[in-house]
Design an enzyme around this catalytic site. Structure first.
Site, PDB file in Angstrom:
ATOM      1  N   LYS A  57       0.845  -1.206   0.000  1.00  0.00           N
ATOM      2  CA  LYS A  57       0.000   0.000   0.000  1.00  0.00           C
ATOM      3  C   LYS A  57       0.872   1.245   0.000  1.00  0.00           C
ATOM      4  O   LYS A  57       0.592   2.206  -0.727  1.00  0.00           O
ATOM      5  CB  LYS A  57      -0.918  -0.002   1.243  1.00  0.00           C
ATOM      6  CG  LYS A  57      -2.111  -0.930   1.094  1.00  0.00           C
ATOM      7  CD  LYS A  57      -2.874  -1.132   2.386  1.00  0.00           C
ATOM      8  CE  LYS A  57      -3.915  -2.237   2.209  1.00  0.00           C
ATOM      9  NZ  LYS A  57      -4.520  -2.704   3.443  1.00  0.00           N
ATOM     10  N   GLN A 101      -4.771  -1.761   9.797  1.00  0.00           N
ATOM     11  CA  GLN A 101      -4.599  -3.007   9.050  1.00  0.00           C
ATOM     12  C   GLN A 101      -5.168  -4.194   9.842  1.00  0.00           C
ATOM     13  O   GLN A 101      -4.836  -4.386  11.007  1.00  0.00           O
ATOM     14  CB  GLN A 101      -3.103  -3.218   8.756  1.00  0.00           C
ATOM     15  CG  GLN A 101      -2.783  -4.459   7.955  1.00  0.00           C
ATOM     16  CD  GLN A 101      -3.377  -4.432   6.534  1.00  0.00           C
ATOM     17  OE1 GLN A 101      -3.305  -3.436   5.835  1.00  0.00           O
ATOM     18  NE2 GLN A 101      -3.963  -5.550   6.116  1.00  0.00           N
ATOM     19  N   ASP A 124     -11.503   2.978   4.713  1.00  0.00           N
ATOM     20  CA  ASP A 124     -11.879   1.568   4.520  1.00  0.00           C
ATOM     21  C   ASP A 124     -13.398   1.412   4.422  1.00  0.00           C
ATOM     22  O   ASP A 124     -13.890   0.381   3.972  1.00  0.00           O
ATOM     23  CB  ASP A 124     -11.366   0.715   5.688  1.00  0.00           C
ATOM     24  CG  ASP A 124     -10.066  -0.011   5.346  1.00  0.00           C
ATOM     25  OD1 ASP A 124      -9.775  -0.152   4.140  1.00  0.00           O
ATOM     26  OD2 ASP A 124      -9.362  -0.433   6.271  1.00  0.00           O
TER      27      ASP A 124
END
Ligand code: NAP
Length: 290
Positions: A57, A101, A124
Site C-alpha cells: 500500500k 490493518q 476503509d
C-alpha cells in the site's frame, strides 16, 4: 458447446484508474497549492501477510503521489494503546484518511476499533456511519473490494440491472457491502441479490440460476463449472496461497472457462481493483478535507 470467456483484466483497469487519480491530484490539489493527500496506516504486530500488504500500500501510494504515515505498534499492545493511536490519527489535520490493518490480535475488540475511527477519515468504509450511508444510497466511503468489483463491472459495460446475482460469503469487507451495492436502487445496481454462506443448503440451486456470481469464501476451487449456467458472469474474490509465490481464487478456473461469459482471474482481477480503490478513497478524503 463452449463459449468464449472474456477475462476481466483488473490490472489494466487499475492502471487506468491510477492515471486518473494522478491527473486529479495535479488538477484538484497541486494546482490549488494544497498539500498532497496523506494516508495514515496503523499496523499492529508482525503478521507476515499484514506487513506485505502494508508495504504494498505504501509503495502504491508513493507511485502516484499520495504520502503515507505509518504507525507501528507491537502485537502485545493493549486495546487502550491502539485506541490512543487512532485518536491521534483522528485529530491530526495532516492525515486525510487512515486504515487500521486487519487482522488485529484476539484481545482487541474489532468493532470498538471500527467505531473509534472518525467517519470522515474512514477510507476503509467500515464505520457504521459510512456503511449505513452506503446502505441508504448516500455518498460515503465504500469498502474498497466492493467498490472495486462494482467498478470492474461498470467499466467493462456489464449490465447488472435486472440480473440475478448470487454473492457467496457474507463478510463485512466483501459479501455484505457488495450485496448492498448490487441491489441498490440508484446509479449502478438494481440487481436481484441472494447472499449465500456456510449455512446455505444446496448453493448450486442458486448459482445454477445466477446471471452474476461473486465468490468470496477463501476456499480453492469452491465454484466449479457444474454449478453455473452458460453465459454467467463470475467474479472471483478469493485469495488462496498454494505455494510461496502462487495464489489462486475460489473459482475452479479451468472448469468454468468456456461456460462463463466473463470471468475475473486470480491474480489480476479483483485484487488490483481493491488496491486502487483505497487510493481513490484517500483522494476523496483529501478533497473532502480541503
Ligand atoms: P471471510 O471473513 O473469510 O468469510 C468467509 C465467508 O465465506 C463467510 O461468510 C462464510 O460463511 C463463507 N463460507 C465459508 N465456507 C463456506 C461454504 N462451504 N459454503 C458457503 N459459504 C462459505 O470472507 P472474506 O473476508 O470476504 O474473504 C474471503 C476470501 O476473499 C479470502 O480468500 C480473502 O483472502 C479474499 N479477499 C480478497 C480480496 C481481494 O481484494 N481480492 C479482498 C478481501 C478478501 P459464514 O459467514 O457462515 O461463516
Amino acid at each position: 458447446m463452449k463459449i468464449e470467456t472474456k477475462l476481466l483484466n483488473g490490472n489494466e483497469l487499475a492502471n487506468k484508474i491510477r492515471k486518473e487519480i494522478i491527473i486529479d491530484i495535479k488538477e484538484k490539489i497541486l494546482k490549488n497549492k494544497k498539500n498532497l493527500p496523506n494516508l495514515g496506516i496503523i499496523l499492529m504486530g508482525d503478521n507476515f501477510s499484514s506487513i506485505r500488504y502494508v508495504n504494498n500500500k505504501i509503495k502504491e501510494c508513493k507511485n502516484i503521489g499520495i504520502r503515507t504515515t505509518l504507525i507501528k505498534i507491537s502485537k502485545n499492545s493493549t486495546e487502550k494503546v491502539l485506541l490512543k493511536e487512532i485518536e491521534k490519527m483522528n485529530k491530526n489535520p495532516l492525515i486525510d484518511g487512515f486504515i487500521v490493518q486487519l487482522p488485529l490480535g484476539k484481545h482487541i475488540n474489532q468493532n470498538k476499533v471500527i467505531l473509534s475511527i472518525d467517519p470522515k477519515k474512514d477510507v476503509d468504509g467500515f464505520h457504521p456511519e459510512n456503511f449505513g450511508k452506503m446502505t441508504l444510497g448516500m455518498n460515503s466511503f465504500y469498502p474498497a473490494t466492493a467498490l472495486g468489483i462494482l467498478t470492474l463491472l461498470e467499466r467493462n459495460k456489464i449490465e447488472i440491472s435486472g440480473k440475478y446475482t448470487v454473492v457467496i460469503g457474507r463478510s463485512i469487507i466483501v459479501g455484505k457491502p457488495i450485496s448492498i451495492l448490487m441491489s441498490r436502487k440508484n446509479l449502478i445496481g438494481n440487481s436481484t441479490v441472494t447472499i449465500a454462506h456456510s449455512k446455505t443448503i444446496n448453493i448450486k440451486y442458486y448459482t445454477k440460476k445466477a446471471d452474476i456470481i461473486i465468490v468470496s469464501v477463501g476456499i480453492k476451487n469452491f465454484l466449479t463449472g457444474t454449478m453455473i449456467k452458460k453465459g454467467s458472469i463470475i467474479i472471483d474474490v478469493g485469495i488462496n496461497n498454494i505455494s510461496n509465490n502462487k495464489i489462486v481464487g475460489d473459482v475452479d478456473f479451468k472448469s468454468v472457462y468456456g461456460i462463463a461469459s466473463y470471468l475475473s482471474p486470480v491474480p489480476g482481477g479483483v485484487g488490483p481493483m481493491t488496491r486502487v480503490m483505497l487510493l481513490k478513497n484517500t483522494l476523496k478524503a483529501a478533497l473532502n478535507n480541503r
